[in-house]
Design a protein around this motif. Structure first.
Motif: not given
Length: 512
Positions: A145-159
């Motif tokens: 049940g962790y939250t995955f933090v992607p390396p690049f393909d995510d709006p918040d990461v992009i921002a």
């Protein structure tokens, strides 16, 4: 749900990244500027606590999570900078993070993740590639049940990555062209969606390694498309397929694309060091490599050009390879093969023909009673045009010579092996292999190759990356070639036959 450009603008302006990140300097590269006749500026993301821009996106993504998600912990997969950014972010937010890294990851990077994360981070080593590590991370995510933090393909990461552009525009709003490295596309997408709304006149050029040009392939296909393979020298951009959201933004907002070679990257690492005394990682030097190449291609003068040193987490042992190749990348050195007469004084006569040029390398091999074959490196001041003139002069004086400056087999292997030919006639066939680099990998490679075919030539080359490089020759009887092909295919290594490569034929093959 698609995020609008306007919403991205708000996300970038409101991103709380400065709780952990610094507003990095925009350094003027005086030496490179004087050489190229343009003003070159470098955004110094090596100044971040984790020596990379990746901290911005990872922290911004974590800050967007609910308290329940934070309490459950986060997870990510990375072999490098994203892992360090996520570890540092987790520690600063006081949450638990699991980071899955390939077993082949150099100890220096694993140790850095553990150091940045402290007791907040659990490092899991799994698989021999990023894809295997990423799949395992998603499995753990679903299981716990962790939250995955992607390396690049995510709006918040992009921002989060887009905050680089916010600073850049404040530091120098008058740039004509900005060069941005592309791997998964998070940095380029974030920068483009910000700049094209506030300063659309700035041209944005996406830069990729020739060995991992996933954005160019996606543009050709009209959608993200997986590359068959990627080179790992510039491991920070060694991505097989870029993200859906990053492609949507980059495809619409990036003005041009450009690829650079490993030699050009090595030259850029030296350029950055000469101006800043900072040693960039290969991916971090892509933009400077592109600036040098673009200026030459377009004959630019008097322009304001910007690049981003996006990371400085280099494996120290990689510097051996960088040092060896940087002058080739800057076209300040050429390597070539030449035949000279096998007689006293022949080398002196050849050096007299080369003239005042400094010889950087000289490998000699007796070939017959009448001639010798030599591998030569010379320093250049006028690039390949100067070398073309030298080739013409040598040919006029009777020397048979050919250029090896762009021959990978020659530069990786043959230059270290000049001096050996088989004393008897063999059915020698020669192949280059790549295999995952880890303790015992070379022995494992030799074991899997087997003993059915006699090895006639062998050169192992590891330049501090995740792949070991081998040049191997085998004595293969004609009636066993099919069996050899089947055996090699079953091994699963990346392999290419190079028996007909001119560097091998000239220096190492048996006489005709």
């Amino acid at each position: 749900m698609t995020v609008s450009d306007h919403d991205y603008l708000k996300k970038i302006l409101l991103a709380p990244v400065y709780e952990v990140a610094v507003a990095s300097e925009l350094s003027y590269m005086s030496l490179l500027s004087a050489e190229l006749g343009n003003d070159v500026f470098l955004k110094r993301e090596d100044q971040q606590p984790v020596k990379s821009f990746k901290l911005r996106g990872a922290y911004n993504r974590i800050c967007s999570l609910s308290q329940a998600q934070l309490d459950a912990g986060v997870i990510g997969a990375s072999a490098g900078n994203h892992a360090q950014g996520l570890a540092y972010s987790a520690k600063m937010k006081g949450i638990k993070a699991t980071i899955v890294m390939p077993q082949t990851t150099p100890d220096i990077k694993v140790d850095a993740v553990r150091r940045f994360g402290g007791d907040n981070v659990n490092v899991v080593l799994h698989g021999t590639s990023f894809d295997q590590a990423s799949s395992h991370a998603k499995h753990l995510c679903d299981t716990h049940g962790y939250t995955f933090v992607p390396p690049f393909d995510d709006p918040d990461v992009i921002a989060g990555q887009g905050t680089v552009a916010r600073e850049l525009l404040e530091q120098n709003p008058n740039l004509d062209i900005l060069f941005v490295a592309v791997g998964g596309g998070g940095l380029a997408a974030g920068i483009a969606v910000y700049l094209k709304q506030l300063k659309p006149s700035i041209k944005i050029v996406a830069v990729e390694s020739e060995e991992s040009a996933c954005f160019i392939k996606a543009k050709e296909a009209g959608q993200p498309t997986e590359l068959d393979s990627v080179g790992i020298f510039a491991d920070g951009v060694a991505v097989k397929v870029m993200g859906q959201e990053t492609f949507r933004l980059c495809n619409r907002l990036i003005d041009e694309t450009l690829t650079v070679t490993n030699d050009e990257i090595c030259g850029a690492i030296k350029d950055i060091f000469d101006d800043t005394r900072v040693i960039a990682e290969p991916a971090g030097a892509l933009s400077v490599a592109a600036i040098r190449k673009y200026v030459k291609q377009h004959n630019l003068k008097g322009k304001k050009l910007g690049g981003i040193l996006c990371g400085a987490n280099i494996n120290f042992h990689t510097l051996r390879y960088v040092s060896e190749r940087c002058e080739l990348g800057e076209q300040k050195e050429a390597v070539f093969a030449v035949k000279i007469p096998e007689k006293k004084g022949a080398f002196k006569q050849f050096c007299e023909c080369v003239g005042a040029k400094a010889i950087t390398e000289f490998n000699y091999r007796y070939a017959s009673d009448s001639e010798a074959h030599i591998f030569v490196g010379v320093k250049l001041k006028g690039g390949q045009q100067e070398f073309a003139t030298l080739q013409t002069d040598l040919a006029t004086k009777g020397y048979d010579c050919f250029n090896l400056t762009d021959n990978e087999l020659a530069k990786l292997h043959v230059r270290h092996m000049v001096g050996g030919r088989p004393p008897t006639i063999l059915n020698e066939q020669v192949f280059s292999f790549e295999f995952p680099e880890r303790p015992g990998a070379l022995l494992n490679f030799l074991s899997t190759i087997g003993e059915q075919w006699n090895i006639t030539l062998f050169h192992y080359r590891n330049h501090g990356a995740a792949e070991g490089l081998v040049l191997a020759g085998f004595d293969i009887a004609p009636d066993s070639r099919d069996a050899f092909n089947t055996h090699v295919a079953e091994l699963g290594y990346k392999v290419e036959e190079v028996t007909n490569d001119p560097a091998y034929q000239f220096f190492l093959s048996q006489p005709n």
